[in-house]
Design a protein around this motif. Structure first.
Motif, PDB file in Angstrom:
ATOM      1  N   LEU A 154      -6.371  12.122 -80.780  1.00  0.00           N
ATOM      2  CA  LEU A 154      -5.854  11.980 -79.417  1.00  0.00           C
ATOM      3  C   LEU A 154      -4.359  11.693 -79.446  1.00  0.00           C
ATOM      4  N   SER A 155      -3.588  12.703 -79.799  1.00  0.00           N
ATOM      5  CA  SER A 155      -2.138  12.581 -79.852  1.00  0.00           C
ATOM      6  C   SER A 155      -1.525  13.178 -78.580  1.00  0.00           C
ATOM      7  N   PRO A 156      -0.277  12.819 -78.275  1.00  0.00           N
ATOM      8  CA  PRO A 156       0.369  13.399 -77.094  1.00  0.00           C
ATOM      9  C   PRO A 156       0.339  14.925 -77.137  1.00  0.00           C
ATOM     10  N   GLY A 157       0.021  15.509 -75.992  1.00  0.00           N
ATOM     11  CA  GLY A 157      -0.093  16.956 -75.870  1.00  0.00           C
ATOM     12  C   GLY A 157      -1.515  17.461 -76.002  1.00  0.00           C
ATOM     13  N   THR A 158      -2.435  16.592 -76.422  1.00  0.00           N
ATOM     14  CA  THR A 158      -3.831  16.989 -76.592  1.00  0.00           C
ATOM     15  C   THR A 158      -4.486  17.194 -75.233  1.00  0.00           C
ATOM     16  N   GLU A 159      -5.146  18.335 -75.073  1.00  0.00           N
ATOM     17  CA  GLU A 159      -5.881  18.626 -73.846  1.00  0.00           C
ATOM     18  C   GLU A 159      -7.291  18.066 -73.972  1.00  0.00           C
ATOM     19  N   PHE A 160      -7.839  17.545 -72.873  1.00  0.00           N
ATOM     20  CA  PHE A 160      -9.194  16.999 -72.862  1.00  0.00           C
ATOM     21  C   PHE A 160      -9.882  17.353 -71.559  1.00  0.00           C
ATOM     22  N   ILE A 161     -11.208  17.227 -71.573  1.00  0.00           N
ATOM     23  CA  ILE A 161     -12.019  17.369 -70.366  1.00  0.00           C
ATOM     24  C   ILE A 161     -12.887  16.119 -70.273  1.00  0.00           C
ATOM     25  N   LEU A 162     -12.900  15.473 -69.115  1.00  0.00           N
ATOM     26  CA  LEU A 162     -13.766  14.317 -68.903  1.00  0.00           C
ATOM     27  C   LEU A 162     -15.179  14.832 -68.679  1.00  0.00           C
TER      28      LEU A 162
END
Length: 79
Positions: free
Chosen positions: A39-47
């Motif tokens: 989980l680094s800056p720029g990482t895309e995620f979906i809740l």
């Protein structure tokens, strides 16, 4: 889907797609753990899921499901 800006994952609806932009300084001790989870800056995620009382949260990152508890989730700055 309308754009939502927030610093807390619990305020977002299930299915929200966002990006990690940094870490909250108050919870800085969790930065190493979050980085080790990818989980680094720029990482895309979906809740994906919020369990009872909002904890744990489950997010999807690159096809992997990650479980986050309150201190970890609160340490993430997202948009």
């Amino acid at each position: 889907m309308e754009e939502i800006l927030s610093t807390y994952l619990t305020e977002l609806p299930i299915g929200f797609k966002g990006y990690i932009v940094g870490y909250d300084k108050i919870f800085g001790g969790y930065q190493g753990k979050l980085l080790s989870m990818g989980l680094s800056p720029g990482t895309e995620f979906i809740l994906v899921c919020q369990a009872s009382n909002n904890w744990p949260l489950i997010i999807e990152v690159d096809g992997n499901l990650l479980k986050l508890y309150k201190p970890e989730a609160d340490a993430l700055c997202i948009e």
